[in-house]
Design a protein around this motif. Sequence first.
Motif, PDB file in Angstrom:
ATOM      1  N   LEU A  62      72.175  10.428  85.811  1.00  0.00           N
ATOM      2  CA  LEU A  62      72.514  11.787  86.191  1.00  0.00           C
ATOM      3  C   LEU A  62      73.384  11.750  87.443  1.00  0.00           C
ATOM      4  O   LEU A  62      73.057  11.075  88.424  1.00  0.00           O
ATOM      5  N   VAL A  63      74.478  12.480  87.417  1.00  0.00           N
ATOM      6  CA  VAL A  63      75.418  12.540  88.536  1.00  0.00           C
ATOM      7  C   VAL A  63      75.150  13.810  89.337  1.00  0.00           C
ATOM      8  O   VAL A  63      74.903  14.880  88.765  1.00  0.00           O
ATOM      9  N   ASN A  64      75.178  13.696  90.657  1.00  0.00           N
ATOM     10  CA  ASN A  64      75.054  14.847  91.558  1.00  0.00           C
ATOM     11  C   ASN A  64      73.745  15.604  91.353  1.00  0.00           C
ATOM     12  O   ASN A  64      73.705  16.830  91.480  1.00  0.00           O
ATOM     13  N   SER A  65      72.682  14.898  91.012  1.00  0.00           N
ATOM     14  CA  SER A  65      71.355  15.488  90.777  1.00  0.00           C
ATOM     15  C   SER A  65      71.386  16.600  89.739  1.00  0.00           C
ATOM     16  O   SER A  65      70.541  17.493  89.742  1.00  0.00           O
ATOM     17  N   GLY A  66      72.401  16.584  88.876  1.00  0.00           N
ATOM     18  CA  GLY A  66      72.524  17.622  87.854  1.00  0.00           C
ATOM     19  C   GLY A  66      73.144  18.902  88.367  1.00  0.00           C
ATOM     20  O   GLY A  66      73.369  19.838  87.609  1.00  0.00           O
ATOM     21  N   GLU A  67      73.428  18.955  89.655  1.00  0.00           N
ATOM     22  CA  GLU A  67      74.002  20.161  90.262  1.00  0.00           C
ATOM     23  C   GLU A  67      75.465  20.318  89.844  1.00  0.00           C
ATOM     24  O   GLU A  67      76.120  19.363  89.435  1.00  0.00           O
ATOM     25  N   PRO A  68      76.000  21.534  89.980  1.00  0.00           N
ATOM     26  CA  PRO A  68      77.392  21.769  89.575  1.00  0.00           C
ATOM     27  C   PRO A  68      78.394  20.908  90.337  1.00  0.00           C
ATOM     28  O   PRO A  68      78.227  20.624  91.522  1.00  0.00           O
ATOM     29  N   ILE A  69      79.427  20.524  89.605  1.00  0.00           N
ATOM     30  CA  ILE A  69      80.578  19.841  90.180  1.00  0.00           C
ATOM     31  C   ILE A  69      81.764  20.756  89.894  1.00  0.00           C
ATOM     32  O   ILE A  69      82.087  21.027  88.738  1.00  0.00           O
ATOM     33  N   ALA A  70      82.391  21.256  90.933  1.00  0.00           N
ATOM     34  CA  ALA A  70      83.494  22.201  90.781  1.00  0.00           C
ATOM     35  C   ALA A  70      84.684  21.539  90.085  1.00  0.00           C
ATOM     36  O   ALA A  70      84.819  20.316  90.076  1.00  0.00           O
ATOM     37  N   SER A  71      85.548  22.364  89.530  1.00  0.00           N
ATOM     38  CA  SER A  71      86.767  21.861  88.913  1.00  0.00           C
ATOM     39  C   SER A  71      87.568  21.051  89.920  1.00  0.00           C
ATOM     40  O   SER A  71      87.741  21.464  91.074  1.00  0.00           O
ATOM     41  N   MET A  72      87.994  19.877  89.514  1.00  0.00           N
ATOM     42  CA  MET A  72      88.791  18.938  90.309  1.00  0.00           C
ATOM     43  C   MET A  72      88.021  18.314  91.480  1.00  0.00           C
ATOM     44  O   MET A  72      88.596  17.588  92.280  1.00  0.00           O
ATOM     45  N   ALA A  73      86.735  18.564  91.576  1.00  0.00           N
ATOM     46  CA  ALA A  73      85.916  17.973  92.633  1.00  0.00           C
ATOM     47  C   ALA A  73      85.435  16.586  92.194  1.00  0.00           C
ATOM     48  O   ALA A  73      85.423  16.254  91.009  1.00  0.00           O
ATOM     49  N   THR A  74      85.041  15.790  93.171  1.00  0.00           N
ATOM     50  CA  THR A  74      84.563  14.440  92.896  1.00  0.00           C
ATOM     51  C   THR A  74      83.181  14.222  93.489  1.00  0.00           C
ATOM     52  O   THR A  74      82.794  14.866  94.465  1.00  0.00           O
ATOM     53  N   VAL A  75      82.469  13.287  92.880  1.00  0.00           N
ATOM     54  CA  VAL A  75      81.203  12.789  93.410  1.00  0.00           C
ATOM     55  C   VAL A  75      81.399  11.278  93.530  1.00  0.00           C
ATOM     56  O   VAL A  75      81.847  10.629  92.578  1.00  0.00           O
TER      57      VAL A  75
END
Length: 128
Positions: free
Chosen positions: A92-105
């Motif tokens: 799971l990436v970013n604890s399942g939280e939203p990743i905005a458009s064009m954003a990176t983790v």
Amino acid sequence: MAAALKIYIVTFFFVAIFLCESNGERCGTSSIQVQTINTGTTVSGGDLVFEVEVKNLCPCAVRNVRLDGGGFASTVDVDPAAFRTDDGNFYLVNSGEPIASMATVNFRYAWDHFFLMTPRSLEIDGQC
């Protein structure tokens, strides 16, 4: 007038193709870009340090992004808020939280080789 209409129609189809995957959804796993970079540093024991960037190319925010880790392992702790096991082989990436458009983790790991990570699933976050 007819030429302008043709340009409009062609533009509409290109935008529709960009926003829609073959299964008719606006965004799919191909909207998630995963890049692994060898940082050129090592940790004690000699393992290489890799930085992974997970980027959302979808025009919408996405959540519950899961990657296939390809046998992932690390000799250093990985930030569990950025990347953690979810179901044995999936992460799971970013604890399942939203990743905005064009954003990176981003996260780092250390091992004697890189792991190929591929997007497995995601959900579009709300209306888009």
